[in-house]
Every structure is written in structure tokens, then in C-alpha cells.
Design a protein around this motif. Sequence first.
Motif, PDB file in Angstrom:
ATOM      1  N   LYS A  50      15.822 -12.622   2.343  1.00  0.00           N
ATOM      2  CA  LYS A  50      14.920 -11.466   2.430  1.00  0.00           C
ATOM      3  C   LYS A  50      15.029 -10.606   1.190  1.00  0.00           C
TER       4      LYS A  50
ATOM      5  N   GLY B  45       9.587  -6.749   3.128  1.00  0.00           N
ATOM      6  CA  GLY B  45       8.946  -6.812   4.427  1.00  0.00           C
ATOM      7  C   GLY B  45       8.366  -8.170   4.776  1.00  0.00           C
TER       8      GLY B  45
ATOM      9  N   ASP C  25      10.618 -10.124   6.985  1.00  0.00           N
ATOM     10  CA  ASP C  25      10.688  -9.667   8.374  1.00  0.00           C
ATOM     11  C   ASP C  25       9.499 -10.192   9.176  1.00  0.00           C
TER      12      ASP C  25
ATOM     13  N   ARG D 154      12.792  -0.743  -2.491  1.00  0.00           N
ATOM     14  CA  ARG D 154      12.763  -1.241  -3.860  1.00  0.00           C
ATOM     15  C   ARG D 154      12.479  -0.034  -4.745  1.00  0.00           C
TER      16      ARG D 154
ATOM     17  N   LYS E  16       6.607   2.445  -5.080  1.00  0.00           N
ATOM     18  CA  LYS E  16       7.299   3.181  -4.019  1.00  0.00           C
ATOM     19  C   LYS E  16       7.428   4.673  -4.319  1.00  0.00           C
TER      20      LYS E  16
ATOM     21  N   GLY F 125      21.773  -1.295  -4.747  1.00  0.00           N
ATOM     22  CA  GLY F 125      22.055  -2.634  -4.252  1.00  0.00           C
ATOM     23  C   GLY F 125      21.196  -2.935  -3.046  1.00  0.00           C
ATOM     24  N   TYR F 126      21.399  -4.098  -2.480  1.00  0.00           N
ATOM     25  CA  TYR F 126      20.673  -4.502  -1.270  1.00  0.00           C
ATOM     26  C   TYR F 126      21.702  -4.729  -0.180  1.00  0.00           C
ATOM     27  N   ASP F 127      21.594  -4.009   0.925  1.00  0.00           N
ATOM     28  CA  ASP F 127      22.615  -4.075   1.962  1.00  0.00           C
ATOM     29  C   ASP F 127      21.966  -3.883   3.335  1.00  0.00           C
TER      30      ASP F 127
ATOM     31  N   TYR G 218      18.932   4.269   8.809  1.00  0.00           N
ATOM     32  CA  TYR G 218      17.892   4.631   9.774  1.00  0.00           C
ATOM     33  C   TYR G 218      18.519   5.378  10.952  1.00  0.00           C
TER      34      TYR G 218
ATOM     35  N   LEU H 111       7.431  -1.255   6.469  1.00  0.00           N
ATOM     36  CA  LEU H 111       8.265  -1.423   7.661  1.00  0.00           C
ATOM     37  C   LEU H 111       9.250  -0.275   7.789  1.00  0.00           C
TER      38      LEU H 111
ATOM     39  N   TYR I  49      10.872   1.415  11.173  1.00  0.00           N
ATOM     40  CA  TYR I  49      12.283   1.456  11.576  1.00  0.00           C
ATOM     41  C   TYR I  49      12.715   2.913  11.746  1.00  0.00           C
TER      42      TYR I  49
END
Length: 463
Positions: free
Chosen positions: A19, A22, A25, A299, A304, A350-352, A360, A377, A381
Motif C-alpha cells: 500500500k 487509498g 485500500d 503524502r 495535498k 515516513g509511512y507507518d 486517527y 479516505l 477514517y
Amino acid sequence: MARKRRVLSVASECAPLIKTGGLADVVGALPAALAPLGWHSRVLLPAYPSVIGRMPRSRRLWRTDDLFGGPAAVRATTIDDFPVMLLDAPHLFDRPGGPYESHGDEHLRFAALSWVASRIAIEGMSDRWRPDVVHAHDWQAGLTPSYLKYAGSTVPTVMTIHNIAFQGIFGPDQLSRLLLPEWDFHPDALEYYGNVSALKAGMMHASRVTTVSPTYAAELTTPEFGFGLDGVVRMRAERGEMHGILNGIDTGIWDPANDPFTVPFSPASLEGKALARAELLEEFGLAPHQGPLAVVITRLTHQKGIDMLLEALPSFLDAGGAVAILGSGEPDYEEALLNMRSASVGVKIGYDEALSHRLYAGGDLVLVPSRFEPCGLTQMYGLRYGALPVVAATGGLRDTVDDGVTGFVFDDISSAGLADALARAVAAHGTPAFDEMRLRAMGQRLDWGSSAAAYAELFSSLL
Ligand code: ADP
């Protein structure tokens, strides 16, 4: 009983296996949502090393000695309970880095994915599985309808645009290498201003085109949002062949009452959320705050609205807000955000996935100031976890957040517009109205039910 109808879903990412956004997902959630509606799905995904490394056992369902320069096979397997078909082509996909790590041959890698998808639809697989419909996602699968057309296949196809900004453009010198006919290189088919666009090809050749929210479908007909493809969208829309189907979310994976990554809570008992908030402040090294804790999970790109965020944050912080940011992307944005770190601004680059759940859960607000947002998305969430979305009035953000009811929507998509919406959020925070909004947000229906039904109906209409 009649056999289930079959759909082959073709994509470059799929949660929980791989992933970056989105798209994953959606591709990961649709099969389970379509199953009760009589549609059996198989997902075709490239066998990236990170995916194949987790593959327990597999069955080979298809093979060739030469897929654009090397041997390839399709293997069926189940990873983390998710059944998937992997296109195992080491010369194309066995390389370190993310799925889109550029070696200048993306067009070749994903044309190969699309070509194999077309073979599966035409020949079937060794276990006799053959789809009734092919569902292609984004430019990486965009050539699938074209390959089917050139082979004379009548298998219907649906092309879904998750983001029209990514178009899969390459030079016409690649046509014959990718088994695409020179004779169809013209503006009504493969050509896009002197190049080939895999996304445009899909949009021209698919039986139907969809995108991931009704508002984005309307926006795509305009030059402002269409990124040069608005003419194609208008043409398909005028024929009644363009549909906006809002994404759902996987409410099993995204369930505050039952989330392995964070303290459980529900509308009936919000103590867990307060605890998650306190833990989040600590995890990001932030001081205790009375004002709202905003979270950002994204991102870090122009789309964004990170530049708007940077400009709007100071007034929010002055008014008592705090913010925790998780993201990665353009180095300038990463650096600018890191430079803002303080007792009120926490940043992790980073991506976590696990941390995103905690954000969230702990957030009072989730900020999504996108310039355009096909569906989005993160705001969904946020709604589900009671972090009220502060969103730009565009695309799926407009379709999912109700201003003053479940979140804060700003029409003036600028840093001033965002700052104004943040000021409204600060004013509301701590009042009964904010708590009511939170409960309404958490109660909003976001599951795949009605969206999957719309896809099922569309697929059935093509048979
Ligand atoms: P896009 O697909 O354009 O990136 P979406 O809102 O549709 O935007 O989907 C983004 C998805 O990626 C969400 O599931 C979000 O939680 C996740 N995400 C984005 N950035 C990160 C990150 N740095 N770490 C973890 N998850 C992230």
C-alpha cells in the motif's frame, strides 16, 4: 444455484499486501464487499519482493516463457487471509524499493501486468477460472481494455480512475515493444499529445469509466481538474458511460472499538479516545494541550495542500491548537515541517500504518486541505474515529463531510480558507456542539455496502 459471476481486478497495489495510498485500500476491500452480492473477485497484483517474501505456498495458474523480455507466471496464494494472484516476473518486479521505484521502465512493467490480465480474461487460467468482467484500476492497469480490444475479446471492462493526475505517459517508440498497434496511435485511441497515455487508453477502450466520488466525476469534466483528459471524460459522460461511485472503507479494519493498534473506544464510551489522545501527545513529544489536537496523515505533495497547511498552522497554534503529522513525500515539505517542530507541532516522516491508526484515534481533528481529492479516505477514517475532518470543498471530501454537522468544510481552497475553518474548529472545540458533531461523525455510515452494490449493478449491466 447459478454460479457466482466473476470479476478480475487488476491493480498495482492492494491492502494489506502492498500500500502507498487509498487505491490499495479500495482494491483490498472490494472483493469481500462484492462477494455477498454474487460476485467472486480475484485480484491480480505484481509479485513485488515484499509480497512474494510473505507468500506461504502458491499454485501456478498461468505461465509464459517471454513476457516482455523474461519468463513469467501467475501464482494464486493467500497472504494474511487475503487471496491474491501474483504476477511473478522477476525481470520486471524483483527489485528493491517501493512499487513505483523509477528505473525508467514503469510503462513496460505495468503494460506487462495489463497484458497478462488480458490473457487471463481471454484464455482463462489452468483452474478454468475466467472472468466475466475485468476491472482495471488507474493507469497501471489502463492498457488492459486496449489489449482485450486488439485481441477481439468481448469481455466487458470497467476502468476506474483513482487519480487522474497519474496518467502513465510514454513515447510512441515503445508501441511495438509493448505489443500495441501503430495504427491505433491517434487522438481517438492511444495518443495523448504525441505520446501514449495508458490511462487515456483505458478511458477510451473500457466499456465504462468510473471514478471514486460523484463530485470528482463532475469535476473531471472541467479543464481545471481533468489534467488534459477532461475532453475524454466529457465524451464518456455525454454517452452515459461515466460514473462516480463513492469509496467505502473497511469498517472491520478501521474500527475504534476493536483496533489492535490503539485503545478501544466507541460513541457510547469515549474514555478510550481521551487516553489515545494523551498517548499520542506523548508519542509525538507534545506538551499537554487544552485546545484541539489536529492530526495529518498524508503524502506530502502539492495536491495535498501542504503549503497551505504550513501557512495556516501558526494562527491555529496561537489559538491553542496542537498538531501531529505523519507523512512522507517531497523533500522541501518534509524539511519545512521538521523545521516547525515544537511543543505544539510533532512531525514523523515516513509511512507507518500502525501509527496512522493511533493518530486517527487520538486526534480531535484530521486536516485534509487537498487542492483536489478524488475520494479521500483519511477524512473517512477521521469520521469513524471521532477526529472531525477539516477539509477543502472538493471531490470526495465534499461528498463525505457535512460542514458544521460532521466536520469543517472550506470553499475558499487557500491557506486563508483553511485558517478560517481551523478557527471555527477551535471555537467549537470543548463545547457540547463539538461533542455532538463527534457522535454524529462516528455514526456516519461509511462501509462498502451501497458502493459495492453500485459496482455490482454496473458489472451486471455489462453482461
Ligand atoms: P491518496 O491515495 O491520494 O494518498 P487517500 O486519502 O485516498 O489519499 O488515501 C491515503 C491512505 O494512505 C489512507 O489510508 C492513509 O491513512 C494512508 N497514509 C497516507 N500517508 C501515510 C503514512 N505516512 N503512513 C501511514 N498511512 C498513510
